[in-house]
Design a protein around this motif. Structure first.
Motif: not given
Length: 371
Positions: A236-256
């Motif tokens: 599991y991974a997430e990118a919260m920088t888009p939301l917290l710094l720029y007001g864009w959508s956060p991204l959530f990831v599932l990788r196998d």
């Protein structure tokens, strides 16, 4: 914007309770003790140089100074078992490696920074060997992220969860207990580090005050060579920088081991075997498969949220806020947990041009090029 909740249980706390000496040497303001990661450390050395007024990047200390401090702490430790966390920060913007590394990589300052840190890690290991402790010390080397270097439009890191930013080295050395040179092919996660270290040291990860998240990786590192080919674990991974710094959508990831699914306003699905550079988005062509991965991602998110301890929002007083800004922090103005949904927010894929302009402003300002 956030600090570690005091209710969380760190590796340092678990080991200190079992008689280990615990020390940390950090290389950047991002690990300042004000963020709560000093829990369990008897010594938390987060000394940093002062910054120039127009610097736009975090305060840091160079790898040589980090190694010097780490070796000093090793020499001063009381006899017995120890846990030392050594944190190097150099391969971050701005890429300014010292000589001779800058001359060795004149066209790639990022590679020069990596070579510099590599040499300093070698100096740390050599120092441990001269002290007679290297051969009986478990060494774990890991990174927190990579750099985009423009592969998907991001030069630095934090906005996109593609593999050039998300995949990191994870190296364990513990002769003679771990086989040397073994490459594990399955997906493993940084959340697996703590339970793996505890099991290696003979401590039951389930027997701690708060059971450690993640999986024990001993089964993948066993003497049987076939173990290295076993499938790993969904990451599991997430990118919260888009939301917290720029007001864009956060991204959530599932990788196998086969696919990576990215939950975004326009979802993405990549076949990591056939398309390791993530250039061919299969989300529309393989809609059923993407839907299955989305369901798995949501289930994993709920599991992680239940098992984890929430971070605390920082509400700094004027004195703390002044310290934050003096050390390179420019907050996004967050006042608590991010909103659960991202409906209506921009897809970071559509903001690449704006991201490039923002980063050029940071670099130019830091270089004094105010015009």
């Amino acid at each position: 914007d956030y600090r570690l909740n005091p209710n969380a249980v760190t590796l340092a706390e678990v080991l200190r309770a079992r008689g280990f000496s615990t020390s940390a040497v950090t290389g950047s303001f991002v690990l300042d003790s004000m963020f709560g990661l000093d829990q369990g450390f008897e010594i938390y050395d987060d000394t940093l140089r002062s910054r120039k007024p127009n610097e736009t990047f975090f305060a840091e200390r160079p790898a040589q100074a980090v190694t010097d401090a780490a070796l000093r702490h090793l020499k001063e430790m009381k006899p017995g078992r120890f846990f030392l966390w050594v944190h190097y920060f150099d391969p971050h913007h701005p890429y300014v490696a010292p000589s001779p590394f800058a001359e060795q990589y004149p066209r790639s300052p990022y590679d020069a920074e990596i070579a510099y840190v590599d040499a300093e890690i070698g100096r740390l290991l050599s120092g441990m060997k001269s002290m007679g402790i290297r051969q009986r010390t478990l060494v774990v080397l890991v990174a927190d992220h990579g750099e985009g270097l423009g592969d998907h439009g991001e030069e630095s890191h934090g906005v996109f969860p593609y593999d050039e930013e998300m995949r990191v080295p994870f190296i364990l050395s513990f002769p003679p207990y771990l086989p040397a040179g073994r490459r594990v092919k399955g997906v493993v996660r940084t959340v697996d580090i703590m339970p793996t270290i505890l099991e290696t040291l003979g401590i039951d990860p389930e027997g701690t005050t708060t059971p450690a998240q993640g999986e024990r990786l001993w089964s993948l590192m066993a003497d049987d060579k076939s173990a290295a080919s076993l499938p790993g674990y969904p990451a599991y991974a997430e990118a919260m920088t888009p939301l917290l710094l720029y007001g864009w959508s956060p991204l959530f990831v599932l990788r196998d081991e086969k696919y990576k699914y990215i939950e975004a306003p326009r979802p993405e699905l990549y076949d990591m075997t056939a398309d390791p550079r993530e250039k061919n988005n299969l989300a529309s062509a393989r809609a059923d498969l993407a839907a299955g991965y989305r369901a798995r991602l949501e289930a994993l998110r709920q599991q992680v949220t239940r098992a984890g301890t929430a971070a605390e929002a920082i509400a700094p007083d004027p004195e703390t806020e002044a310290k934050l800004r003096s050390l390179g922090y420019v907050g996004g103005g967050s006042t608590g947990a991010p909103p659960a949904g991202s409906a209506g927010l921009a897809d970071p894929k559509d903001m690449i041009e704006a991201l490039g302009r923002i980063n050029r402003v940071y670099v130019a300002f830091g270089a004094g090029q105010f015009e």
